[in-house]
Design a protein around this motif. Structure first.
Motif, PDB file in Angstrom:
ATOM      1  N   PHE A 140      18.803  24.800   2.403  1.00 48.59           N
ATOM      2  CA  PHE A 140      19.677  24.616   1.249  1.00 48.59           C
ATOM      3  C   PHE A 140      18.921  24.929  -0.036  1.00 48.59           C
ATOM      4  O   PHE A 140      17.703  24.815  -0.110  1.00 48.59           O
ATOM      5  N   SER A 141      19.672  25.342  -1.019  1.00 46.32           N
ATOM      6  CA  SER A 141      19.133  25.535  -2.366  1.00 46.32           C
ATOM      7  C   SER A 141      19.999  24.846  -3.404  1.00 46.32           C
ATOM      8  O   SER A 141      19.584  24.687  -4.550  1.00 46.32           O
ATOM      9  N   ASP A 142      21.202  24.429  -3.005  1.00 46.16           N
ATOM     10  CA  ASP A 142      22.151  23.784  -3.905  1.00 46.16           C
ATOM     11  C   ASP A 142      21.911  22.269  -3.894  1.00 46.16           C
ATOM     12  O   ASP A 142      22.340  21.569  -2.982  1.00 46.16           O
ATOM     13  N   SER A 143      21.232  21.777  -4.916  1.00 48.77           N
ATOM     14  CA  SER A 143      20.924  20.344  -4.948  1.00 48.77           C
ATOM     15  C   SER A 143      22.181  19.496  -5.147  1.00 48.77           C
ATOM     16  O   SER A 143      22.234  18.351  -4.689  1.00 48.77           O
ATOM     17  N   SER A 144      23.211  20.036  -5.810  1.00 42.46           N
ATOM     18  CA  SER A 144      24.431  19.261  -6.015  1.00 42.46           C
ATOM     19  C   SER A 144      25.142  19.006  -4.693  1.00 42.46           C
ATOM     20  O   SER A 144      25.714  17.919  -4.488  1.00 42.46           O
ATOM     21  N   LEU A 145      25.105  19.972  -3.774  1.00 39.36           N
ATOM     22  CA  LEU A 145      25.692  19.780  -2.447  1.00 39.36           C
ATOM     23  C   LEU A 145      24.962  18.670  -1.696  1.00 39.36           C
ATOM     24  O   LEU A 145      25.592  17.812  -1.054  1.00 39.36           O
ATOM     25  N   ILE A 146      23.638  18.654  -1.778  1.00 35.34           N
ATOM     26  CA  ILE A 146      22.858  17.637  -1.072  1.00 35.34           C
ATOM     27  C   ILE A 146      23.124  16.261  -1.665  1.00 35.34           C
ATOM     28  O   ILE A 146      23.256  15.267  -0.931  1.00 35.34           O
ATOM     29  N   ARG A 147      23.204  16.165  -2.973  1.00 37.21           N
ATOM     30  CA  ARG A 147      23.509  14.868  -3.584  1.00 37.21           C
ATOM     31  C   ARG A 147      24.882  14.371  -3.142  1.00 37.21           C
ATOM     32  O   ARG A 147      25.077  13.169  -2.917  1.00 37.21           O
ATOM     33  N   GLU A 148      25.836  15.282  -3.025  1.00 33.24           N
ATOM     34  CA  GLU A 148      27.159  14.902  -2.532  1.00 33.24           C
ATOM     35  C   GLU A 148      27.079  14.416  -1.088  1.00 33.24           C
ATOM     36  O   GLU A 148      27.691  13.400  -0.719  1.00 33.24           O
ATOM     37  N   LEU A 149      26.289  15.122  -0.266  1.00 34.16           N
ATOM     38  CA  LEU A 149      26.135  14.759   1.142  1.00 34.16           C
ATOM     39  C   LEU A 149      25.475  13.397   1.284  1.00 34.16           C
ATOM     40  O   LEU A 149      25.975  12.525   2.022  1.00 34.16           O
ATOM     41  N   THR A 150      24.348  13.180   0.610  1.00 30.21           N
ATOM     42  CA  THR A 150      23.625  11.913   0.758  1.00 30.21           C
ATOM     43  C   THR A 150      24.442  10.743   0.215  1.00 30.21           C
ATOM     44  O   THR A 150      24.434   9.653   0.790  1.00 30.21           O
ATOM     45  N   SER A 151      25.159  10.961  -0.885  1.00 31.64           N
ATOM     46  CA  SER A 151      25.990   9.901  -1.449  1.00 31.64           C
ATOM     47  C   SER A 151      27.140   9.548  -0.512  1.00 31.64           C
ATOM     48  O   SER A 151      27.431   8.364  -0.284  1.00 31.64           O
ATOM     49  N   HIS A 152      27.783  10.560   0.040  1.00 36.22           N
ATOM     50  CA  HIS A 152      28.882  10.328   0.970  1.00 36.22           C
ATOM     51  C   HIS A 152      28.405   9.565   2.201  1.00 36.22           C
ATOM     52  O   HIS A 152      29.045   8.590   2.635  1.00 36.22           O
ATOM     53  N   ARG A 153      27.287   9.971   2.746  1.00 33.03           N
ATOM     54  CA  ARG A 153      26.791   9.333   3.962  1.00 33.03           C
ATOM     55  C   ARG A 153      26.332   7.897   3.682  1.00 33.03           C
ATOM     56  O   ARG A 153      26.525   7.020   4.514  1.00 33.03           O
ATOM     57  N   ARG A 154      25.762   7.663   2.527  1.00 39.40           N
ATOM     58  CA  ARG A 154      25.352   6.295   2.204  1.00 39.40           C
ATOM     59  C   ARG A 154      26.569   5.381   2.094  1.00 39.40           C
ATOM     60  O   ARG A 154      26.506   4.209   2.477  1.00 39.40           O
ATOM     61  N   SER A 155      27.674   5.909   1.594  1.00 45.57           N
ATOM     62  CA  SER A 155      28.885   5.092   1.486  1.00 45.57           C
ATOM     63  C   SER A 155      29.424   4.702   2.855  1.00 45.57           C
ATOM     64  O   SER A 155      30.149   3.711   2.982  1.00 45.57           O
ATOM     65  N   LEU A 156      29.050   5.470   3.896  1.00 40.66           N
ATOM     66  CA  LEU A 156      29.472   5.174   5.267  1.00 40.66           C
ATOM     67  C   LEU A 156      28.429   4.359   6.037  1.00 40.66           C
ATOM     68  O   LEU A 156      28.644   4.038   7.209  1.00 40.66           O
ATOM     69  N   GLY A 157      27.302   4.060   5.385  1.00 41.88           N
ATOM     70  CA  GLY A 157      26.222   3.353   6.073  1.00 41.88           C
ATOM     71  C   GLY A 157      25.392   4.259   6.954  1.00 41.88           C
ATOM     72  O   GLY A 157      24.698   3.786   7.861  1.00 41.88           O
ATOM     73  N   ARG A 158      25.427   5.575   6.699  1.00 41.41           N
ATOM     74  CA  ARG A 158      24.654   6.550   7.470  1.00 41.41           C
ATOM     75  C   ARG A 158      23.371   6.912   6.714  1.00 41.41           C
ATOM     76  O   ARG A 158      23.324   6.862   5.491  1.00 41.41           O
ATOM     77  N   GLU A 159      22.355   7.309   7.474  1.00 44.64           N
ATOM     78  CA  GLU A 159      21.078   7.711   6.877  1.00 44.64           C
ATOM     79  C   GLU A 159      20.971   9.228   6.845  1.00 44.64           C
ATOM     80  O   GLU A 159      21.454   9.920   7.744  1.00 44.64           O
ATOM     81  N   THR A 160      20.293   9.722   5.808  1.00 42.73           N
ATOM     82  CA  THR A 160      20.034  11.156   5.684  1.00 42.73           C
ATOM     83  C   THR A 160      18.561  11.353   5.350  1.00 42.73           C
ATOM     84  O   THR A 160      18.052  10.770   4.378  1.00 42.73           O
ATOM     85  N   LEU A 161      17.870  12.145   6.151  1.00 44.73           N
ATOM     86  CA  LEU A 161      16.445  12.404   5.955  1.00 44.73           C
ATOM     87  C   LEU A 161      16.223  13.867   5.600  1.00 44.73           C
ATOM     88  O   LEU A 161      16.975  14.747   6.033  1.00 44.73           O
ATOM     89  N   LEU A 162      15.203  14.111   4.815  1.00 46.54           N
ATOM     90  CA  LEU A 162      14.741  15.473   4.555  1.00 46.54           C
ATOM     91  C   LEU A 162      13.645  15.780   5.561  1.00 46.54           C
ATOM     92  O   LEU A 162      12.792  14.930   5.833  1.00 46.54           O
ATOM     93  N   TYR A 163      13.670  16.984   6.137  1.00 44.64           N
ATOM     94  CA  TYR A 163      12.569  17.318   7.044  1.00 44.64           C
ATOM     95  C   TYR A 163      11.986  18.682   6.751  1.00 44.64           C
ATOM     96  O   TYR A 163      12.616  19.535   6.127  1.00 44.64           O
ATOM     97  N   ASN A 164      10.761  18.841   7.181  1.00 42.80           N
ATOM     98  CA  ASN A 164      10.000  20.059   6.970  1.00 42.80           C
ATOM     99  C   ASN A 164       9.522  20.607   8.299  1.00 42.80           C
ATOM    100  O   ASN A 164       9.223  19.860   9.231  1.00 42.80           O
TER     101      ASN A 164
END
Length: 597
Positions: free
Chosen positions: A398-422
């Motif tokens: 990904f390069s679109d940080s706004s998409l990731i912020r939307e994803l992490t915020s949405h998942r947190r509202s559901l009680g889901r975890e989101t990790l960054l990996y390398n």
């Protein structure tokens, strides 16, 4: 005159003299491998430095030592004291010379190599050749009992006839970060079975093997690791590592040709990890093996390979049968709620088929096992991943940080975890040739985008001879391990950390502090603005196939990592002034300037 004395005087006049007291220099350096001075590091080429930490925190410093003659230089650290006489614990500050390793700059045979100072030893003496530069690494670790305050001490370097003193000030804030950002480094416990001579005739997870593994697990736990990596079938990643990765659950056929499951290795491994405090989650790989093969063993020592394609009736039947038995075993051990079935970089169609199978089998509580998945391509509809409890997203997809912020915020509202990996092919990274500041930046970036943690392979998937080279083709050098084993004929107790590992651990602490300040600081909106303004450097494949910094990106990453460090420092000062009821003074202005840079 004695002729022997005459000869000696003549030789002394024409031959170079080995002078143990030759000249040497010792100055604080930036973390990186760059030869030039770095404007981003405030203490470059100075004999003093200041390190800011919280309680239950980690940080580090590096001293560059250059000698102009053959000599042995020893290093020692004084006690670190406050003005009131209080002393930091002996475990809080440790020093050791860095050892070199070879690192290929490419992903194919014939790529050029460089020598990097990456393995942190506990050696306090080092031999130098004329013109050689070596590095002394200083590790700083505080705990919850460390008293807040300013501690002063020195690092003294001596060649036997002259000394250099480097002054170090450690400022400990009264704050303690929350465990609001996780670390998941995949473990490969079978690599040690091959590597250490003492284990050649041992069974996996024997008492001797467990004693060796405890060293690795302790380092992982101390860095913040709480997730267990477990294999539920042979070679879940189709043997992508140097060593075999057998299933910790052994699939076999009994006398009536039924498939049965032996959990003894799984139980031994999970129990060992939990004894070492790694008890947050058990990630079980995998219901989607890379080659779709399930190995089933026979009593006569032979084995068969069953191909099970996701979405087929055979796949659903064979995995449903396993999950039913596995859940019953987990419930008997009290581990069901901690266990997730993990999938790694599989297509969306395969993942959806696997999710349906997992969710079709429930335990006595009426609930299925949890699900985790790592993805290296991202579907923009954020609700697509709602059924995945732990989603790990590759930095390179990904390069679109706004998409990731939307994803992490949405998942947190559901009680889901989101990790960054390398992983391989990503920049910035933690390869052997990567600049150490890259790991600090990655954690800052993850915190800024709303990720809940960081995941990476691998902790200890060693190559044939990890103490001499970090290479394992066709992956970037250092991609497969972050810890160095001891000598092959040793007992495994002299395991050592890499600079890369310590920078990841330090970055985890930075992310936790940043998230704490973002939540609790009175000026949290200003702090959040500074955190979320972090800029991203770009990578590029070079002629030898490895992903490295594109032009200008290395300087950008170092600069942003330094800016985030300053942001945390200023936020810390403001938190302490708030707690003391003091006027924030100019620190708010300085925070604003740092946030807007």
């Amino acid at each position: 005159m004695n002729w022997i004395l005459v000869i000696l005087l003549i030789l002394q006049s024409i031959l170079p003299v080995h002078a143990e007291g030759g000249s040497f220099s010792a100055v604080f350096s930036d973390y990186g491998k760059k030869k030039q001075a770095s404007a981003e590091y405030a203490y470059q080429n100075l004999d003093h430095a200041v390190i800011d930490v919280w309680r239950e925190d980690r940080s580090s410093a590096k001293i560059a030592v250059s000698a102009d003659a053959d000599m042995t230089i020893s290093a020692s650290a004084s006690a670190f004291r406050r003005r009131n006489g209080e002393v930091l614990s002996e475990e809080a500050v440790s020093i050791g010379w860095l050892e070199n390793t070879e690192a290929s700059l490419g992903t194919s045979e014939g790529s050029p190599s460089i020598t990097v100072a990456d393995r942190i030893t506990d050696e306090t003496r080092k031999s130098f050749s004329p013109g050689e530069t070596g590095y002394l690494w200083i590790s700083i670790r505080t705990d919850s009992d460390t008293a807040a305050g300013t501690y002063d001490g020195t690092i003294v370097l001596s060649n036997g006839t002259s000394e250099k003193t480097c002054r170090l000030r450690i400022r400990v804030a009264a704050l303690i970060p929350e465990e609001n950002f996780s670390l998941d480094l995949w473990q490969y416990p079978y690599a040690s079975m091959r590597y250490y001579d003492i284990l050649n005739h041992e069974e996996a997870f024997s008492a001797a093997h467990q004693e060796v593994l405890r060293q690795t697990l302790k380092a992982y736990h101390d860095a913040g690791g709480r997730t267990i990596t477990a294999s539920i079938l042979d070679e879940p990643w189709s043997h992508q590592t140097y060593d075999d990765y057998p299933g910790m659950v052994r699939w076999s056929r009994d006398a009536e040709n039924r498939i049965v499951y032996d959990y003894s290795a799984f139980d031994a491994w999970v129990s060992l990890c939990m004894e070492e405090g790694i008890d947050g989650r058990i990630e079980c790989f995998t219901i989607l093996p890379w080659n779709h093969k399930i190995t089933v063993h026979h009593e006569d020592g032979t084995a068969e390979g069953i191909t099970a394609i996701p979405g087929t009736e055979e796949y659903t039947w064979i995995w449903s049968s396993f999950l039913k038995d596995f859940i019953a075993h987990l419930e008997a051990r009290g581990w069901k709620d901690k266990t997730v079935i993990a999938m790694d970089e599989r297509s969306p169609e395969m993942v959806q088929a696997a999710i349906q199978t997992i969710q079709s089998v429930t335990g006595s509580d009426g609930k299925p096992l949890g699900i985790s998945a790592a993805v290296n391509s991202l579907i923009e509809e954020v609700s697509y991943y709602d059924d995945i409890d732990i989603l790990s997203v590759s930095l390179g997809c990904f390069s679109d940080s706004s998409l990731i912020r939307e994803l992490t915020s949405h998942r947190r509202s559901l009680g889901r975890e989101t990790l960054l990996y390398n992983c391989s092919g990503n920049y910035p990274n933690a390869f052997a040739f990567s600049e150490p500041e890259e790991s600090l930046w990655v954690m800052d970036y993850a915190a800024a985008l709303g990720f809940d943690g960081y995941m990476r392979w691998a902790l200890d998937a060693w190559n044939e001879d990890p103490r001499s080279s970090a290479d394992y083709m066709p992956l970037e050098s250092g991609d497969t391990f972050l810890l160095y084993p001891g000598e092959k004929d040793g007992d495994g107790m002299d395991l050592s950390e890499s600079v890369r590992f310590q920078m990841i651990a330090q970055g985890i602490c930075n992310a936790r502090k940043a998230l704490y300040l973002k939540e609790h600081l009175a000026e949290k909106e200003l702090f959040e603005e500074g955190l979320e303004s972090i800029r991203r450097g770009e990578g590029a494949y070079h002629a030898y196939g490895a992903m490295m910094a594109a032009d200008g990106s290395a300087e950008l990453i170092a600069s942003e990592a330094s800016r985030m460090q300053e942001l945390i420092r200023l936020g810390t000062i403001l938190m302490e002034r708030e707690a003391a009821g003091s006027d924030p003074g100019l620190y708010v202005l300085r925070l604003r300037r740092t946030a807007e840079q």
